[in-house]
Scaffold this motif. Structure first.
Motif, PDB file in Angstrom:
ATOM      1  N   TYR A 128     -21.802  12.930  42.034  1.00  8.24           N
ATOM      2  CA  TYR A 128     -20.902  11.886  42.722  1.00  8.24           C
ATOM      3  C   TYR A 128     -19.504  12.329  42.184  1.00  8.24           C
ATOM      4  N   GLU A 129     -18.706  12.241  43.152  1.00 10.69           N
ATOM      5  CA  GLU A 129     -17.344  12.268  42.919  1.00 10.69           C
ATOM      6  C   GLU A 129     -16.351  11.405  43.525  1.00 10.69           C
ATOM      7  N   GLU A 130     -15.701  10.647  43.036  1.00 10.51           N
ATOM      8  CA  GLU A 130     -14.745   9.721  43.629  1.00 10.51           C
ATOM      9  C   GLU A 130     -13.571  10.368  44.138  1.00 10.51           C
ATOM     10  N   PRO A 131     -12.949   9.909  45.430  1.00 11.39           N
ATOM     11  CA  PRO A 131     -11.858  10.496  45.906  1.00 11.39           C
ATOM     12  C   PRO A 131     -10.706  10.813  45.089  1.00 11.39           C
ATOM     13  N   THR A 132     -10.206   9.648  44.025  1.00  5.60           N
ATOM     14  CA  THR A 132      -9.242   9.479  43.327  1.00  5.60           C
ATOM     15  C   THR A 132      -9.509  10.458  42.218  1.00  5.60           C
ATOM     16  N   TRP A 133     -10.576  11.200  42.211  1.00  5.16           N
ATOM     17  CA  TRP A 133     -10.516  12.243  40.960  1.00  5.16           C
ATOM     18  C   TRP A 133     -10.047  13.728  41.432  1.00  5.16           C
ATOM     19  N   GLN A 134      -9.583  13.784  42.645  1.00 13.64           N
ATOM     20  CA  GLN A 134      -9.191  15.117  43.039  1.00 13.64           C
ATOM     21  C   GLN A 134      -7.706  15.382  42.227  1.00 13.64           C
ATOM     22  N   ASN A 135      -7.118  14.373  42.148  1.00 12.36           N
ATOM     23  CA  ASN A 135      -5.610  14.386  41.467  1.00 12.36           C
ATOM     24  C   ASN A 135      -5.508  13.734  40.196  1.00 12.36           C
ATOM     25  N   TRP A 136      -6.811  13.570  39.626  1.00  7.19           N
ATOM     26  CA  TRP A 136      -6.751  12.864  38.252  1.00  7.19           C
ATOM     27  C   TRP A 136      -6.394  13.844  37.164  1.00  7.19           C
ATOM     28  N   GLN A 137      -5.519  13.345  36.184  1.00  5.90           N
ATOM     29  CA  GLN A 137      -4.896  13.966  35.183  1.00  5.90           C
ATOM     30  C   GLN A 137      -5.283  13.248  33.844  1.00  5.90           C
ATOM     31  N   PRO A 138      -5.438  13.569  32.603  1.00  6.89           N
ATOM     32  CA  PRO A 138      -5.781  12.649  31.464  1.00  6.89           C
ATOM     33  C   PRO A 138      -4.240  12.326  31.390  1.00  6.89           C
ATOM     34  N   ASP A 139      -4.318  11.139  30.455  1.00 11.90           N
ATOM     35  CA  ASP A 139      -2.966  10.478  30.011  1.00 11.90           C
ATOM     36  C   ASP A 139      -2.757  11.228  28.663  1.00 11.90           C
ATOM     37  N   ASN A 140      -1.429  11.322  28.355  1.00  8.85           N
ATOM     38  CA  ASN A 140      -0.870  11.968  27.210  1.00  8.85           C
ATOM     39  C   ASN A 140      -1.675  11.841  25.638  1.00  8.85           C
ATOM     40  N   VAL A 141      -2.158  10.651  25.656  1.00  8.73           N
ATOM     41  CA  VAL A 141      -3.115  10.332  24.268  1.00  8.73           C
ATOM     42  C   VAL A 141      -4.458  11.066  24.481  1.00  8.73           C
ATOM     43  N   LEU A 142      -5.024  11.052  25.360  1.00  3.19           N
ATOM     44  CA  LEU A 142      -6.187  11.580  25.480  1.00  3.19           C
ATOM     45  C   LEU A 142      -5.991  13.183  25.360  1.00  3.19           C
ATOM     46  N   LYS A 143      -5.047  13.553  26.332  1.00  2.00           N
ATOM     47  CA  LYS A 143      -4.855  14.976  26.184  1.00  2.00           C
ATOM     48  C   LYS A 143      -4.422  15.640  25.110  1.00  2.00           C
ATOM     49  N   GLU A 144      -3.618  15.046  24.195  1.00  2.00           N
ATOM     50  CA  GLU A 144      -3.360  15.390  22.857  1.00  2.00           C
ATOM     51  C   GLU A 144      -4.397  15.264  21.837  1.00  2.00           C
ATOM     52  N   PHE A 145      -5.288  14.451  22.080  1.00  2.00           N
ATOM     53  CA  PHE A 145      -6.355  14.202  21.254  1.00  2.00           C
ATOM     54  C   PHE A 145      -7.434  15.382  21.495  1.00  2.00           C
ATOM     55  N   VAL A 146      -7.702  15.477  22.749  1.00  2.00           N
ATOM     56  CA  VAL A 146      -8.768  16.439  23.117  1.00  2.00           C
ATOM     57  C   VAL A 146      -8.249  17.809  22.729  1.00  2.00           C
ATOM     58  N   GLU A 147      -6.846  18.307  22.883  1.00  2.00           N
ATOM     59  CA  GLU A 147      -6.424  19.600  22.564  1.00  2.00           C
ATOM     60  C   GLU A 147      -6.070  19.982  20.909  1.00  2.00           C
ATOM     61  N   ARG A 148      -6.715  19.031  20.142  1.00  2.00           N
ATOM     62  CA  ARG A 148      -6.520  19.151  18.856  1.00  2.00           C
ATOM     63  C   ARG A 148      -7.621  20.444  18.462  1.00  2.00           C
ATOM     64  N   SER A 149      -7.164  21.403  17.484  1.00  2.00           N
ATOM     65  CA  SER A 149      -8.280  22.167  16.945  1.00  2.00           C
ATOM     66  C   SER A 149      -8.884  21.974  15.589  1.00  2.00           C
ATOM     67  N   PRO A 150     -10.315  21.889  15.530  1.00  2.00           N
ATOM     68  CA  PRO A 150     -11.363  22.517  16.472  1.00  2.00           C
ATOM     69  C   PRO A 150     -11.330  21.108  17.498  1.00  2.00           C
ATOM     70  N   SER A 151     -12.003  21.634  18.701  1.00  2.00           N
ATOM     71  CA  SER A 151     -12.117  20.723  19.679  1.00  2.00           C
ATOM     72  C   SER A 151     -12.883  19.438  19.321  1.00  2.00           C
ATOM     73  N   PRO A 152     -12.722  18.260  19.935  1.00  2.00           N
ATOM     74  CA  PRO A 152     -13.531  17.012  19.394  1.00  2.00           C
ATOM     75  C   PRO A 152     -14.873  16.981  20.082  1.00  2.00           C
ATOM     76  N   LEU A 153     -15.690  16.223  19.427  1.00  2.00           N
ATOM     77  CA  LEU A 153     -17.060  15.738  20.239  1.00  2.00           C
ATOM     78  C   LEU A 153     -16.951  14.655  21.315  1.00  2.00           C
ATOM     79  N   PHE A 154     -17.875  14.426  21.901  1.00  2.00           N
ATOM     80  CA  PHE A 154     -17.828  13.409  22.831  1.00  2.00           C
ATOM     81  C   PHE A 154     -19.041  12.587  22.865  1.00  2.00           C
ATOM     82  N   LEU A 155     -18.946  11.339  22.515  1.00  2.00           N
ATOM     83  CA  LEU A 155     -20.058  10.231  22.774  1.00  2.00           C
ATOM     84  C   LEU A 155     -20.031   9.412  23.651  1.00  2.00           C
ATOM     85  N   SER A 156     -21.173   9.366  24.594  1.00  2.00           N
ATOM     86  CA  SER A 156     -21.173   8.607  25.678  1.00  2.00           C
ATOM     87  C   SER A 156     -23.083   8.228  25.907  1.00  2.00           C
ATOM     88  N   PHE A 157     -23.300   6.795  25.821  1.00  2.00           N
ATOM     89  CA  PHE A 157     -24.558   6.445  26.395  1.00  2.00           C
ATOM     90  C   PHE A 157     -24.640   5.863  27.764  1.00  2.00           C
TER      91      PHE A 157
END
Length: 406
Positions: A215-244
């Protein structure tokens, strides 16, 4: 223009692959009606498809009230008498409503595609109106393991127990009787899952595997992470992702904090999808932990999965498919249903590991992540399998099969 109706039930994750299929069929020139519960309407409409209400409502608030019933490691909140009464009420009250809703959706239709829990309605409608139907599944555990045969036996036992009620309902609806014990045996059967993840058992070989439907939403084609998420994920070492995802848990505070502390022990941050578990900032046990966690809502996960070290989740096949598509190793903590089969596949394919969700500890999880998940071998295995899954033109395969049936 030929008209196709697609109907399924379950959580959001159970519906989304069918929306992807509906969107692909519309591109092929078909009129597509999605007969889903009311709260799925926004997803359907965003995909440019038509929506007709069909089935009982299920919201995350309702699910959280009975989180214990989603966890097969724990006793159900209902005793046998309560379960009997619930099924009795379903057949007497809900069954006729769902049938009428689906019958309305299928007016002038050329084909009905029924998900697992809608297949009985497909068989009855064909008997009543001659409308051909497709038995569909997006959960390979039911066609690729003994769980399928176990489920059929359970359904047979349920039907045998409630057969007098079912026959009464059929008579009240002026419907022809069907073979209650073989209705699911349909030569038109399709499985939205990859053979590289699991292959059908011989008794389910009539299911044609196409690859996973994404499944892909039409809006996802141009999606970009906000600065907060981008900076958090680009830390080293890379973070883990928790999702239920769309699964509630009985103790979200314990789940959140065990995983956060394990990530910290490895010097990593933790991205957390709030989801139906309702993970949120108020559940953090230590004020200082806020800098180590980043909460997100439902979002396109491609960028995230490509940039985190691993995903930790409940073992839903949709989450597994998307993680593999983006080369992301994983830890599975199965709670019920097909998740146990999926966890075994993760172990067999050596693309991660699986743990008991109620026995996991900070030290144990950190050790497993370091030794069984965040390794070059597991990453290599995941990339190989990811390439195989990406090479499957799954929705085109499905459309071609359905066109042949039409």
């Amino acid at each position: 223009m030929k008209k196709i109706v697609i109907s399924s039930t379950g959580t959001d994750g159970d519906h989304l692959p069918y929306i992807a299929l509906g969107k692909a069929l519309k591109k092929q020139g078909y009129q597509v009606i999605m007969a889903f519960r009311a709260s799925m309407a926004s997803y359907v409409l965003n995909a440019g498809l038509e929506h007709i209400i069909c089935g009982q409502e299920l919201t995350q608030e309702e699910a959280r009230k009975k989180a214990q019933d989603w966890d097969e490691w724990q006793l159900s909140s209902q005793d046998s008498h309560g379960s009997f009464t619930m099924m009795q009420n379903f057949f007497k009250d809900d069954f006729p409503v769902i049938f009428q809703q689906l019958k309305h959706a299928c007016r002038d239709a050329d084909l009905l595609i029924s998900g697992l829990q809608r297949q009985l309605f497909g068989a009855i409608l064909e008997k009543k109106t001659g409308l051909p139907w497709v038995a569909a599944s997006v959960t390979p555990a039911f066609q690729c393991s003994n769980l399928g045969q176990h489920t059929v036996r359970q359904q047979t036992d349920i039907i045998r127990l409630f057969l007098p009620i079912l026959e009464t309902v059929i008579q009240q609806l002026n419907l022809p009787s069907i073979d209650w014990f073989k209705y699911h045996e349909n030569p038109r059967a399709i499985l939205g899952s990859s053979r590289h993840f699991s292959e059908t058992l011989p008794e389910y070989s009539y299911y044609q595997q196409t690859g996973f439907w994404f499944y892909e939403e039409p809006t996802w084609q141009n999606w970009q992470p906000d600065n907060v998420l981008k900076e958090f994920v680009e830390r080293s070492p890379s973070p883990l992702f928790l999702s239920f995802s769309s699964i509630p848990v009985t103790d979200p505070q314990r789940v959140l904090n065990v995983h956060l502390q394990a990530a910290k022990a490895l010097g990593r941050g933790l991205v957390v999808q709030r989801g139906w578990a309702n993970f949120n900032e108020s559940l953090l046990e230590n004020e200082g932990d806020r800098q180590h966690v980043c909460f997100v809502d439902f979002m396109p996960q491609a960028w995230l999965l490509e940039n985190v070290g691993a995903i930790i989740h409940h073992g839903g096949v949709g989450t597994i498919a998307r993680a593999l598509r983006h080369n992301c190793p994983m830890v599975v903590e199965p709670l019920g249903n097909d998740q146990f089969f999926n966890a075994k596949r993760i172990l067999s394919l050596k693309i991660g590991t699986a743990v008991h969700p109620h026995k996991v500890t900070v030290e144990g999880l950190a050790s497993l992540l370091e030794g069984k998940v965040l390794t070059s071998e597991v990453k290599h295995n995941t990339m190989i399998l990811g390439e195989e899954i990406r090479s499957e033109d799954s929705l085109r395969n499905a459309c071609n099969i359905i066109q042949n049936w039409l």
